[in-house]
Design a protein around this motif. Structure first.
Motif: not given
Length: 262
Positions: A99-102, A110-116, A86-90
């Motif tokens: 931010g991004y979170y998986s 399968r594992n999931r991820d999102v950009v929100t 997980t990290f902040d993009i801007g």
């Protein structure tokens, strides 16, 4: 860019989210034990969108601490056993960022991820953090992951006194796949209540941890502290589920070789 453009939620959007957190109309209770309740909402048959709501009464944590814990990304990496990355993009504004979170899904999914796009707002004695999925050219779906879509997901923390609060988590999510029935049941009965208990436990340890890790740094309260680069809204677009991979995992049987306990 066709279709609706990316917008930053206004006061009406926060009020609407709060109203739905408090409403019980159209929701069915699937779990209610030990101060934690879980509801689900039946959506259209055949659709893979899931809508769930969890509420926890916490009699030993202040709303302010709960709000800090939900925001603090460095601390999340410490206590959230489901997080992969997980990290902040801007940043977009003083109370909105991208931010991004998986996260790990129960085996063998399968594992999931999102950009929100995430936004937050203190409302009197209530605090709201909510997000929805956006698309950013520099963060396309990752190999081996399924890119999920958050239609609207978030938290509401309500202060009930000096060390007493109520946390409501509500998610409307498209996991981009037909999930087995056991997954939905497991989430309602074990994973969602377990996640709420983990948050509460993390809150109790936060003060000690924060004193040793940049104690004054809380950019969600003091936006002038942020070191994130600014992102123009023009770099973002709405993440439409139809453009993403959709997988059928409905026939997968549960396995127990991954530890998903709390």
């Amino acid at each position: 860019m066709s279709g609706p453009s990316v917008t930053i939620p206004d006061d009406r959007a926060f009020a609407s989210f709060k109203s739905e957190c408090l409403s019980e109309e159209g929701w069915s209770v699937t779990y209610n034990k030990g101060g934690i309740a879980v509801w689900s909402q039946l959506l259209e048959e055949g659709k893979s969108v899931h809508k769930i709501k969890c509420r926890m009464v916490s009699k030993d944590v202040s709303a302010e601490t709960m709000y800090d814990v939900l925001h603090d990304i460095e601390y999340r990496k410490k206590w959230d056993t489901n997080v992969i990355e997980t990290f902040d993009i801007g940043k977009l504004t003083v109370n909105a960022d991208v931010g991004y979170y998986s996260w790990k899904c129960p085996n063998p999914l399968r594992n999931r991820d999102v950009v929100t796009l995430r936004s937050w707002l203190p409302m009197g004695k209530d605090y709201i953090i909510m997000n929805y999925s956006v698309k950013h050219a520099k963060y396309p779906p990752k190999k081996g992951m399924v890119r999920a879509v958050s239609i609207q997901t978030g938290y509401m923390v309500q202060s009930q006194g000096p060390n007493h609060c109520v946390l409501t988590y509500m998610a409307q999510l498209d996991p981009r796949g037909s999930l087995p029935k056991w997954v939905v049941k497991k989430f309602s009965h074990f994973l969602a209540p377990g996640a709420m208990k983990s948050i509460n436990k993390a809150c109790l340890k936060y003060s000690d941890w924060k004193q040793r890790h940049n104690p004054g740094f809380k950019p969600w309260l003091y936006p002038e502290q942020t070191t994130l680069p600014s992102i123009p809204l023009s770099e973002l677009s709405i993440q439409h589920a139809e453009s993403l991979e959709n997988i059928d995992e409905s026939s997968l049987a549960e396995t127990h070789d991954r530890d998903d306990s709390y």
